[in-house]
Design an enzyme around this catalytic site. Structure first.
Site, PDB file in Angstrom:
ATOM      1  N   HIS A   1      -6.415  -5.926  -1.698  1.00 14.57           N
ATOM      2  CA  HIS A   1      -5.427  -4.876  -1.457  1.00 14.57           C
ATOM      3  C   HIS A   1      -4.361  -5.458  -0.533  1.00 14.57           C
ATOM      4  O   HIS A   1      -4.661  -5.837   0.599  1.00 14.57           O
ATOM      5  CB  HIS A   1      -6.092  -3.661  -0.813  1.00 14.57           C
ATOM      6  CG  HIS A   1      -5.165  -2.498  -0.596  1.00 14.57           C
ATOM      7  ND1 HIS A   1      -4.592  -1.795  -1.635  1.00 14.57           N
ATOM      8  CD2 HIS A   1      -4.713  -1.907   0.546  1.00 14.57           C
ATOM      9  CE1 HIS A   1      -3.841  -0.824  -1.148  1.00 14.57           C
ATOM     10  NE2 HIS A   1      -3.888  -0.885   0.176  1.00 14.57           N
TER      11      HIS A   1
ATOM     12  N   SER B   1       0.829  -1.201   0.000  1.00 14.74           N
ATOM     13  CA  SER B   1       0.000   0.000   0.000  1.00 14.74           C
ATOM     14  C   SER B   1       0.872   1.262   0.000  1.00 14.74           C
ATOM     15  O   SER B   1       1.677   1.442  -0.906  1.00 14.74           O
ATOM     16  CB  SER B   1      -0.976  -0.038   1.178  1.00 14.74           C
ATOM     17  OG  SER B   1      -1.979   0.938   1.032  1.00 14.74           O
TER      18      SER B   1
ATOM     19  N   ASP C   1      -8.144  -2.988  -7.299  1.00 14.62           N
ATOM     20  CA  ASP C   1      -7.619  -2.776  -5.948  1.00 14.62           C
ATOM     21  C   ASP C   1      -8.716  -2.188  -5.060  1.00 14.62           C
ATOM     22  O   ASP C   1      -9.287  -1.131  -5.358  1.00 14.62           O
ATOM     23  CB  ASP C   1      -6.418  -1.837  -6.017  1.00 14.62           C
ATOM     24  CG  ASP C   1      -5.775  -1.628  -4.665  1.00 14.62           C
ATOM     25  OD1 ASP C   1      -6.327  -0.834  -3.878  1.00 14.62           O
ATOM     26  OD2 ASP C   1      -4.728  -2.245  -4.389  1.00 14.62           O
TER      27      ASP C   1
END
Length: 386
Positions: free
Chosen positions: A325, A162, A258
């Site tokens: 994610h 991330s 995502d």
């Protein structure tokens, strides 16, 4: 759907690493002025001279108000971080679960600056006591790890998930430059390829947000000059304007749908005041046909943005069609009997083959819902989406 029971069971087998507060130089501080920290699992056997530096994710803060909101949390202060953390996925020390990197020195850098480690502001306002020193934190932690043996590294990977995945992109060449010339260095970005596209209202929400992040943290000087010499610094926070200039080999693991980007770039709350997208963002199976069409269009925008990676064998791609994610730190998605696959290849095998030059890997999945191996996230209705 992610199988949490397996994750809970597996947690009992994982290495638990304690928090390390290093003696750092260069005025490197978390947002609240506390020292930065990381968790360290020492390498063993043939992996003693191999190093994996994994950067934690956690979004960004784009102004004083949002930075104050995280200042006293684990995303702004080492005082609020848990002392022990389980390592899994690419951080696992079990050969069965992590065959290529299990015996490496594995470090998880805790994320506490709110700028993907790009900030550098000398002044500290005494009224807020906010420290925007992320770039100094990154450099100081690398120096600390070098003093602990990374200066003798045979192999090294800078990775992250991330906001940490974005950091691994933005700092990839810098990391390479800080390592000995004899070290084999590569980078890995997991769910870090955030794209610049309009939200469902037609506004440039994420572009404005990133511009504010860069301005608040004084990030411009620490973004790749190959980009800032051509574009405004805020745009240089987006990988699509940076990656073609990265010289160090790098691998991108990303979901084309995502879940963070769908929730916060495509359909953020500000662009969806009536909550039309609420249930769709919680569970992709709850999306209407119109919403799925919008998400398919987002996928095409994502593929266009990542096409700048090109076909260089030094750059790898594992782009699945999952609603997910971050897939490298979870055992279920990194390597397990039913982990996501492209063809017959898991993420762990694709990354391992690429790092050790056994074979190149650049594959993009067919559109949702074509891949039955996906672990599509289903969020709790009480989760805070933004």
């Amino acid at each position: 759907m992610v199988n949490t029971r397996f994750g809970q069971w597996l947690g009992r087998l994982l290495l638990v690493c304690t928090l390390t507060i290093p003696l750092l130089l260069q005025d490197s501080f978390c947002l609240d002025g506390s020292p930065p920290a990381y968790h360290f699992s020492h390498g063993f056997g043939s992996g003693v001279n191999n190093w994996l530096v994994q950067i934690e994710g956690g979004g960004w803060c784009n102004n004083v108000t949002t930075c104050l909101a995280r200042k006293n949390t684990r995303l702004g202060s080492s005082k609020a971080m848990v002392k022990e953390l389980s390592f899994s996925g690419i951080l696992s020390n079990k050969q069965k679960f992590n065959p290529d990197f299990y015996d490496w020195n594995r470090i998880k850098v805790r994320y506490c600056d709110g700028s993907s480690f790009t900030g550098d502001v000398e002044a500290v306002n005494p009224a807020t006591n906010l420290h925007f020193r992320g770039a100094r934190v990154f450099l100081a932690i690398i120096e600390d790890l070098q003093a602990k043996g990374m200066k003798n590294a045979q192999n090294a990977i800078l990775s992250g998930c991330s906001a940490g995945g974005l950091a691994s992109i933005l700092h990839c060449d810098k990391f390479k430059s800080l390592m000995p010339s004899t070290t084999k260095v590569k980078c890995l970005s997991d769910a870090g390829y955030f794209i610049n596209t309009n939200d469902v209202s037609g506004a440039k929400h994420i572009e404005t947000f990133y511009t504010e992040v860069v301005a608040t943290h004084g990030s411009a000087k620490n973004l790749p000059s190959s980009c800032t010499s051509r574009l405004s610094p805020g745009l240089c926070f987006f990988p699509q304007y940076v990656v073609s200039q990265i010289q160090t080999p790098i691998f991108f693991v990303n979901a084309a749908y995502d879940s963070w980007q769908i929730k916060n770039i495509l359909a953020p709350g500000v662009a969806d005041p009536h909550g039309t997208w609420h249930y769709c963002k919680l569970d992709i199976t709850k999306c209407s046909s119109i919403q799925l069409k919008t998400m398919q269009d987002f996928r095409l925008e994502f593929l266009k943005a990542i096409s700048v990676v090109g076909n260089s064998l030094s750059k790898g791609l594992f782009i699945d069609s999952c609603y997910a994610h971050c897939q490298t730190e979870m055992q279920e998605t990194w390597l397990r009997a039913n982990s996501p696959r492209l063809g017959a290849t898991t993420i762990a095998k694709a990354v391992g083959d690429w790092f050790y030059d056994r074979s190149a890997f650049q594959k993009i999945d067919c559109p949702y819902p074509c891949n039955p191996t996906c672990h599509n996230r289903v969020f709790d209705p009480n989760d805070h989406l933004e």
